[in-house]
Design a protein around this motif. Structure first.
Motif, mmCIF file in Angstrom:
data_model
loop_
_atom_site.group_PDB
_atom_site.id
_atom_site.type_symbol
_atom_site.label_atom_id
_atom_site.label_comp_id
_atom_site.label_asym_id
_atom_site.label_seq_id
_atom_site.Cartn_x
_atom_site.Cartn_y
_atom_site.Cartn_z
ATOM 1 N N ALA A 9 0.726 -1.408 -0.012
ATOM 2 C CA ALA A 9 0.038 -0.017 0.158
ATOM 3 C C ALA A 9 0.738 1.353 0.044
ATOM 4 O O ALA A 9 0.658 2.139 -0.868
ATOM 5 C CB ALA A 9 -0.975 -0.021 1.481
ATOM 6 N N LEU A 10 2.099 1.230 0.906
ATOM 7 C CA LEU A 10 2.904 2.436 0.844
ATOM 8 C C LEU A 10 3.475 2.612 -0.531
ATOM 9 O O LEU A 10 3.476 3.696 -0.885
ATOM 10 C CB LEU A 10 4.156 2.109 1.807
ATOM 11 N N SER A 11 3.930 1.467 -1.038
ATOM 12 C CA SER A 11 4.459 1.544 -2.414
ATOM 13 C C SER A 11 3.625 2.068 -3.482
ATOM 14 O O SER A 11 4.107 2.786 -4.348
ATOM 15 C CB SER A 11 5.290 0.072 -2.749
ATOM 16 N N SER A 12 2.606 1.467 -3.476
ATOM 17 C CA SER A 12 1.470 2.030 -4.382
ATOM 18 C C SER A 12 1.372 3.490 -4.184
ATOM 19 O O SER A 12 1.126 4.101 -5.299
ATOM 20 C CB SER A 12 0.046 1.302 -4.301
ATOM 21 N N ALA A 13 1.307 4.014 -3.023
ATOM 22 C CA ALA A 13 0.801 5.532 -2.857
ATOM 23 C C ALA A 13 2.121 6.300 -3.495
ATOM 24 O O ALA A 13 1.842 7.425 -3.889
ATOM 25 C CB ALA A 13 0.774 5.703 -1.497
ATOM 26 N N LEU A 14 3.253 5.668 -3.084
ATOM 27 C CA LEU A 14 4.574 6.414 -3.508
ATOM 28 C C LEU A 14 4.819 6.388 -4.925
ATOM 29 O O LEU A 14 5.346 7.247 -5.669
ATOM 30 C CB LEU A 14 5.710 6.103 -2.886
ATOM 31 N N THR A 15 4.325 5.385 -5.667
ATOM 32 C CA THR A 15 4.763 4.980 -7.155
ATOM 33 C C THR A 15 3.646 5.408 -8.317
ATOM 34 O O THR A 15 3.808 5.879 -9.134
ATOM 35 C CB THR A 15 5.085 3.514 -7.576
ATOM 36 N N GLY A 16 2.261 5.047 -7.666
ATOM 37 C CA GLY A 16 1.109 5.538 -8.581
ATOM 38 C C GLY A 16 0.669 4.035 -9.307
ATOM 39 O O GLY A 16 -0.226 4.237 -9.855
#
Length: 144
Positions: A17-24
């Motif tokens: 979830a964190l990575s998704s928020a940071l990368t799009g």
């Protein structure tokens, strides 16, 4: 490079979830790279479990964007994680004041090949995927 797993509080689902928020990119797209576990372990190894937990908590509270992190270590870690996903490289932490403590490096050949940067324009890392005979005669795929 050998990565040793050190269990932190941030779960794989939270890291996604964190990575998704940071990368799009969606969690499914990130999972499809096969790099989730390796990247989570690398971030814990290089930055520590506690900073990752703090960043995860900040983003989970809706903190995303330049104002959410200020100029502190959370911003630097967020940028490092985004770079990790996009380029397959760890940029190092500590800025120019102590690059010898956490030097920049390419994680692996696979990390380079799975970098999100290639997906932004529908391409592949050079020399990592055969495009097939005659592929140059077709225009690139629309990434949208």
């Amino acid at each position: 490079m050998t990565i040793t797993w050190e269990r932190g509080m941030t779960t794989v689902a939270e890291f996604l979830a964190l990575s998704s928020a940071l990368t799009g990119f969606s969690p499914a797209e990130l999972r499809g790279t096969g790099m989730v576990g390796a990247y989570q372990a690398l971030v814990v190894q290089q930055a520590g479990a506690e900073p990752l937990d703090r960043l995860t908590a900040t983003v989970a509270r809706g903190g995303i964007g330049p104002s959410a992190f200020g100029d502190g270590p959370e911003r630097e870690l967020a940028q490092a994680i985004a770079q990790l996903w996009y380029l397959g490289t760890w940029p190092g932490l500590g800025g120019s004041t102590a690059p010898e403590r956490d030097p920049a490096f390419v994680v692996s050949a696979r990390a380079y090949a799975e970098g999100l940067v290639w997906r932004t324009f529908g391409g592949h890392a050079p020399s990592t995927a055969a495009p097939g005979h005659g592929s140059w005669s077709h225009p690139p795929a629309d990434p949208a």
